[in-house]
Design an enzyme around this catalytic site. Structure first.
Site, PDB file in Angstrom:
ATOM      1  N   ASP A 187       0.802  -1.102  -0.013  1.00  0.00           N
ATOM      2  CA  ASP A 187       0.037   0.104  -0.177  1.00  0.00           C
ATOM      3  C   ASP A 187       0.881   1.201  -0.001  1.00  0.00           C
ATOM      4  OD1 ASP A 187      -1.885   2.112   0.914  1.00  0.00           O
ATOM      5  OD2 ASP A 187      -3.302   0.323   1.371  1.00  0.00           O
TER       6      ASP A 187
ATOM      7  N   SER B 113     -17.458  -3.205  -8.196  1.00  0.00           N
ATOM      8  CA  SER B 113     -18.423  -2.176  -7.673  1.00  0.00           C
ATOM      9  C   SER B 113     -19.754  -2.251  -8.308  1.00  0.00           C
ATOM     10  CB  SER B 113     -17.941  -0.873  -7.716  1.00  0.00           C
ATOM     11  OG  SER B 113     -19.093   0.224  -7.377  1.00  0.00           O
TER      12      SER B 113
ATOM     13  N   TYR C  40     -14.317   6.677 -12.480  1.00  0.00           N
ATOM     14  CA  TYR C  40     -14.220   5.811 -11.426  1.00  0.00           C
ATOM     15  C   TYR C  40     -14.860   4.270 -11.972  1.00  0.00           C
ATOM     16  CZ  TYR C  40     -15.176   2.960  -7.358  1.00  0.00           C
ATOM     17  OH  TYR C  40     -15.279   1.822  -6.713  1.00  0.00           O
TER      18      TYR C  40
ATOM     19  N   LYS D  67     -13.509   0.441 -13.307  1.00  0.00           N
ATOM     20  CA  LYS D  67     -14.165  -0.841 -12.733  1.00  0.00           C
ATOM     21  C   LYS D  67     -14.446  -1.810 -13.939  1.00  0.00           C
ATOM     22  CE  LYS D  67     -13.155  -0.029  -8.588  1.00  0.00           C
ATOM     23  NZ  LYS D  67     -12.000  -0.651  -7.913  1.00  0.00           N
TER      24      LYS D  67
ATOM     25  N   ASN E 110     -22.904  -1.252  -0.834  1.00  0.00           N
ATOM     26  CA  ASN E 110     -22.515  -0.148   0.004  1.00  0.00           C
ATOM     27  C   ASN E 110     -22.143  -0.600   1.285  1.00  0.00           C
ATOM     28  OD1 ASN E 110     -24.372   0.910  -2.143  1.00  0.00           O
ATOM     29  ND2 ASN E 110     -23.793   2.622  -1.147  1.00  0.00           N
TER      30      ASN E 110
HETATM   31  P1  NAD Z   1      -9.544   2.925   0.551  1.00  0.00           P
HETATM   32  O1  NAD Z   1      -9.148   4.164  -0.022  1.00  0.00           O
HETATM   33  O2  NAD Z   1      -9.748   2.803   2.084  1.00  0.00           O
HETATM   34  O3  NAD Z   1      -8.351   1.899   0.186  1.00  0.00           O
HETATM   35  C1  NAD Z   1      -7.653   1.749  -0.857  1.00  0.00           C
HETATM   36  C2  NAD Z   1      -6.036   1.622  -0.479  1.00  0.00           C
HETATM   37  O4  NAD Z   1      -5.190   1.592  -1.645  1.00  0.00           O
HETATM   38  C3  NAD Z   1      -5.745   2.585   0.213  1.00  0.00           C
HETATM   39  O5  NAD Z   1      -4.969   2.246   1.617  1.00  0.00           O
HETATM   40  C4  NAD Z   1      -4.652   3.554  -0.457  1.00  0.00           C
HETATM   41  O6  NAD Z   1      -3.506   3.935   0.291  1.00  0.00           O
HETATM   42  C5  NAD Z   1      -4.193   2.220  -1.460  1.00  0.00           C
HETATM   43  N1  NAD Z   1      -3.808   2.841  -2.679  1.00  0.00           N
HETATM   44  C6  NAD Z   1      -4.333   3.302  -3.746  1.00  0.00           C
HETATM   45  N2  NAD Z   1      -3.686   3.551  -4.674  1.00  0.00           N
HETATM   46  C7  NAD Z   1      -2.364   2.688  -4.760  1.00  0.00           C
HETATM   47  C8  NAD Z   1      -1.405   2.396  -5.320  1.00  0.00           C
HETATM   48  N3  NAD Z   1      -1.201   2.863  -6.625  1.00  0.00           N
HETATM   49  N4  NAD Z   1      -0.400   1.588  -4.931  1.00  0.00           N
HETATM   50  C9  NAD Z   1      -0.640   1.118  -3.479  1.00  0.00           C
HETATM   51  N5  NAD Z   1      -1.717   1.495  -2.883  1.00  0.00           N
HETATM   52  C10 NAD Z   1      -2.583   2.119  -3.305  1.00  0.00           C
HETATM   53  O7  NAD Z   1     -10.737   2.163  -0.328  1.00  0.00           O
HETATM   54  P2  NAD Z   1     -11.864   1.150   0.047  1.00  0.00           P
HETATM   55  O8  NAD Z   1     -12.994   1.721   0.572  1.00  0.00           O
HETATM   56  O9  NAD Z   1     -11.244   0.166   0.877  1.00  0.00           O
HETATM   57  O10 NAD Z   1     -11.794   0.381  -1.196  1.00  0.00           O
HETATM   58  C11 NAD Z   1     -10.971  -0.601  -1.481  1.00  0.00           C
HETATM   59  C12 NAD Z   1     -11.452  -1.032  -3.109  1.00  0.00           C
HETATM   60  O11 NAD Z   1     -12.666  -1.145  -3.143  1.00  0.00           O
HETATM   61  C13 NAD Z   1     -11.318   0.068  -4.170  1.00  0.00           C
HETATM   62  O12 NAD Z   1     -10.636  -0.719  -5.330  1.00  0.00           O
HETATM   63  C14 NAD Z   1     -12.557   0.779  -4.432  1.00  0.00           C
HETATM   64  O13 NAD Z   1     -12.814   1.079  -5.493  1.00  0.00           O
HETATM   65  C15 NAD Z   1     -13.316  -0.817  -4.172  1.00  0.00           C
HETATM   66  N6  NAD Z   1     -14.834  -0.441  -3.918  1.00  0.00           N
HETATM   67  C16 NAD Z   1     -14.952   0.247  -2.742  1.00  0.00           C
HETATM   68  C17 NAD Z   1     -16.185   0.684  -2.334  1.00  0.00           C
HETATM   69  C18 NAD Z   1     -16.603   1.586  -1.173  1.00  0.00           C
HETATM   70  O14 NAD Z   1     -17.609   1.775  -1.022  1.00  0.00           O
HETATM   71  N7  NAD Z   1     -15.710   1.665  -0.114  1.00  0.00           N
HETATM   72  C19 NAD Z   1     -17.478   0.274  -3.114  1.00  0.00           C
HETATM   73  C20 NAD Z   1     -17.205  -0.638  -4.443  1.00  0.00           C
HETATM   74  C21 NAD Z   1     -15.876  -0.926  -4.401  1.00  0.00           C
HETATM   75  C1  UD1 Z   2     -21.646   6.190  -3.975  1.00  0.00           C
HETATM   76  C2  UD1 Z   2     -21.067   6.249  -5.474  1.00  0.00           C
HETATM   77  C3  UD1 Z   2     -20.743   4.952  -6.075  1.00  0.00           C
HETATM   78  C4  UD1 Z   2     -19.970   4.018  -5.208  1.00  0.00           C
HETATM   79  C5  UD1 Z   2     -20.825   3.876  -3.817  1.00  0.00           C
HETATM   80  C6  UD1 Z   2     -19.759   3.180  -2.720  1.00  0.00           C
HETATM   81  C7  UD1 Z   2     -21.600   8.433  -6.225  1.00  0.00           C
HETATM   82  C8  UD1 Z   2     -22.569   9.246  -7.120  1.00  0.00           C
HETATM   83  N1  UD1 Z   2     -21.896   7.095  -6.285  1.00  0.00           N
HETATM   84  O1  UD1 Z   2     -22.559   5.509  -4.384  1.00  0.00           O
HETATM   85  O2  UD1 Z   2     -20.275   5.035  -7.308  1.00  0.00           O
HETATM   86  O3  UD1 Z   2     -20.062   2.687  -5.672  1.00  0.00           O
HETATM   87  O4  UD1 Z   2     -20.754   5.192  -3.300  1.00  0.00           O
HETATM   88  O5  UD1 Z   2     -18.775   3.755  -2.371  1.00  0.00           O
HETATM   89  O6  UD1 Z   2     -20.886   8.954  -5.447  1.00  0.00           O
HETATM   90  N2  UD1 Z   2     -26.980  10.541   0.594  1.00  0.00           N
HETATM   91  C9  UD1 Z   2     -27.457  11.734   1.074  1.00  0.00           C
HETATM   92  N3  UD1 Z   2     -26.650  12.478   1.798  1.00  0.00           N
HETATM   93  C10 UD1 Z   2     -25.210  12.460   1.899  1.00  0.00           C
HETATM   94  C11 UD1 Z   2     -24.865  11.425   1.143  1.00  0.00           C
HETATM   95  C12 UD1 Z   2     -25.521  10.520   0.608  1.00  0.00           C
HETATM   96  O7  UD1 Z   2     -28.760  11.901   1.012  1.00  0.00           O
HETATM   97  O8  UD1 Z   2     -24.474  13.364   2.458  1.00  0.00           O
HETATM   98  C13 UD1 Z   2     -27.821   9.708   0.043  1.00  0.00           C
HETATM   99  C14 UD1 Z   2     -27.360   9.358  -1.514  1.00  0.00           C
HETATM  100  O9  UD1 Z   2     -28.267  10.271  -2.446  1.00  0.00           O
HETATM  101  C15 UD1 Z   2     -27.743   7.820  -1.646  1.00  0.00           C
HETATM  102  C16 UD1 Z   2     -27.427   7.275  -0.439  1.00  0.00           C
HETATM  103  O10 UD1 Z   2     -27.543   8.228   0.349  1.00  0.00           O
HETATM  104  O11 UD1 Z   2     -29.198   7.801  -1.883  1.00  0.00           O
HETATM  105  C17 UD1 Z   2     -26.227   6.549  -0.326  1.00  0.00           C
HETATM  106  O12 UD1 Z   2     -25.101   7.396  -0.801  1.00  0.00           O
HETATM  107  P1  UD1 Z   2     -23.721   7.077  -0.928  1.00  0.00           P
HETATM  108  O13 UD1 Z   2     -23.213   6.428   0.396  1.00  0.00           O
HETATM  109  O14 UD1 Z   2     -22.791   8.170  -1.519  1.00  0.00           O
HETATM  110  O15 UD1 Z   2     -23.447   5.941  -1.854  1.00  0.00           O
HETATM  111  P2  UD1 Z   2     -24.054   5.556  -3.374  1.00  0.00           P
HETATM  112  O16 UD1 Z   2     -24.799   6.849  -3.866  1.00  0.00           O
HETATM  113  O17 UD1 Z   2     -24.650   4.308  -3.573  1.00  0.00           O
END
Ligand code: NAD
Ligand code: UD1
Length: 335
Positions: free
Chosen positions: A31, A124, A148, A152, A178
């Site tokens: 990381d 995602s 973004y 994916k 989520n």
């Molecule tokens: P996060 O930002 O907490 O974790 C990602 C980690 O990757 C971080 O620690 C960051 O420092 C590291 N990183 C980024 N670029 C790097 C690089 N080039 N080399 C080495 N390390 C690097 O995010 P997360 O929420 O834990 O998400 C993890 C994965 O899951 C991501 O690919 C994200 O797109 C995917 N994802 C997350 C969500 C969500 O809601 N959190 C939803 C769908 C998919």
């Molecule tokens: C967002 C990302 C999506 C990603 C997902 C999980 C956007 C447009 N989409 O989706 O690509 O995969 O997070 O990381 O950013 N909401 C409020 N007030 C707030 C924040 C959110 O009302 O301050 C509502 C939103 O309108 C939605 C729900 O809460 O209906 C969830 O929002 P959020 O947590 O941002 O997730 P996603 O919209 O599903």
């Protein structure tokens, strides 16, 4: 197995590292700490009582990735490292395309070169776009509305092509819904960069008094209370889903939704949080957020059938654990 976990200091990666260690696998974390801190590695070790091998490195640097594959006998890669903010990806598309694509290409290339045949990728629900719910793995993906989401879709395609060309290669594409909540120790959880974009971290910061009130983005959606509906999944359930995916991975490409299959509206989540934690969350309804869809939840039957995995924790658990982490840790850049 000896598992390379990229992005393992981050939110989902750190919880998955714990689940892997608890399932008796060895974990090597790579990381660059661009969205996390090294303190998380110590917390993973203190929670599990096990050692983690940690490299602070950027996985977009091919030579660094190669040296890792040369040094360690790796059985599988779980690739979390990536940039994940939708809004930022619209403002800085090249950062997203280069970071998310090059990291995946480097890792895939080294897997081929060093004979590592198991690859798990963090995808995602965003790849489904505004589809018909519940989202099923077999659905045609709709074009992503932001860079973004596009990364994916593209990474899924690259890994799929690679597996088709190399029959021994096994790929698991995990489509997360989520993820919210935190480890029950209260030691690790999600620490957003600046003002949170996502709903749960915003709620916890309002409850803590760091932000004045929640803005509810729209109450005119076609849902029971008019607010957006999402499939929230406890991050520890999600982490356990990775262990199941890895341990059941067979040759070919396998796509699984990791969600609960249940939709919860914004107001339902606010109410659940207030009830679980006996704390008030002030909010106001404002206009819709551009790019939001009304409803998003998973069909989870494929993961149950093929991986023997199902989310176990409910919304109450998610609210309680998210709040516990906020109370204990919610400042600074340590997950
Ligand atoms: P996060 O930002 O907490 O974790 C990602 C980690 O990757 C971080 O620690 C960051 O420092 C590291 N990183 C980024 N670029 C790097 C690089 N080039 N080399 C080495 N390390 C690097 O995010 P997360 O929420 O834990 O998400 C993890 C994965 O899951 C991501 O690919 C994200 O797109 C995917 N994802 C997350 C969500 C969500 O809601 N959190 C939803 C769908 C998919
Ligand atoms: C967002 C990302 C999506 C990603 C997902 C999980 C956007 C447009 N989409 O989706 O690509 O995969 O997070 O990381 O950013 N909401 C409020 N007030 C707030 C924040 C959110 O009302 O301050 C509502 C939103 O309108 C939605 C729900 O809460 O209906 C969830 O929002 P959020 O947590 O941002 O997730 P996603 O919209 O599903």
């Amino acid at each position: 197995m000896n598992i390379l976990v990229t992005g393992g200091a981050g939110y989902i990666g750190s919880h998955t590292a714990i689940a892997l260690l608890e399932a008796k696998h060895s974990v090597i974390i790579a990381d660059n700490l661009c969205n996390s801190s090294s303190g998380t590695i110590r917390k993973i070790e203190s929670i599990t009582g096990k050692k983690v091998t940690f490299y602070e490195m950027d996985v977009t640097v091919e030579e660094a990735v190669e040296s890792l594959f040369k040094t360690h006998s790796i059985d599988a890669v779980i690739h979390f490292a990536g940039l994940k903010s939708v809004g930022e990806s619209v403002e800085k598309p090249l950062n997203y395309y280069s970071n998310n694509m090059i990291s995946t290409l480097n890792l895939a290339k080294m897997c081929l070169k060093y004979g590592v045949n198991r690859f798990v990728f963090s995808s995602s629900a965003t790849v489904y776009g505004d589809n018909i719910v519940p989202f099923e793995e077999s659905m045609n993906l709709l074009p992503a509305t932001n860079p973004y989401g596009e990364t994916k879709v593209m990474c899924e395609r690259i890994l799929t092509d690679l597996a088709h060309a190399n029959p021994a290669f096994s790929v698991s594409l995990l489509r997360y819904f989520n993820p919210i909540g935190a480890h029950e120790s209260g030691l690790i959880g999600e620490v957003p960069n600046g003002v949170p974009n996502n709903l749960m971290p915003y709620i916890t910061q309002v409850a803590k008094g760091k932000l004045a009130k929640l803005r509810v983005f729209g109450n005119d959606y076609p849902t029971a209370d008019g607010t957006g509906l999402r499939d929230y999944i406890h991050v520890v359930d999600l982490a356990e889903g990775h262990v199941a995916a890895l341990e059941n991975l067979i040759e070919g490409v396998h796509t699984h939704n990791l969600g609960t299959g249940n939709g919860t509206s914004v107001l339902e989540l606010v109410n659940a949080f207030e009830e679980a934690n006996r704390i008030h969350v002030p909010y106001e309804v404002v206009g819709r957020r551009p790019g939001d869809i009304a409803v998003c939840y998973a069909d989870v039957s494929k993961a149950a059938r093929e991986l023997g995995w199902k989310a176990k924790r409910n919304i109450n658990d998610m609210c309680r654990d998210a709040w516990r982490f906020e109370v204990h840790n919610g400042t600074g850049k340590t997950t």
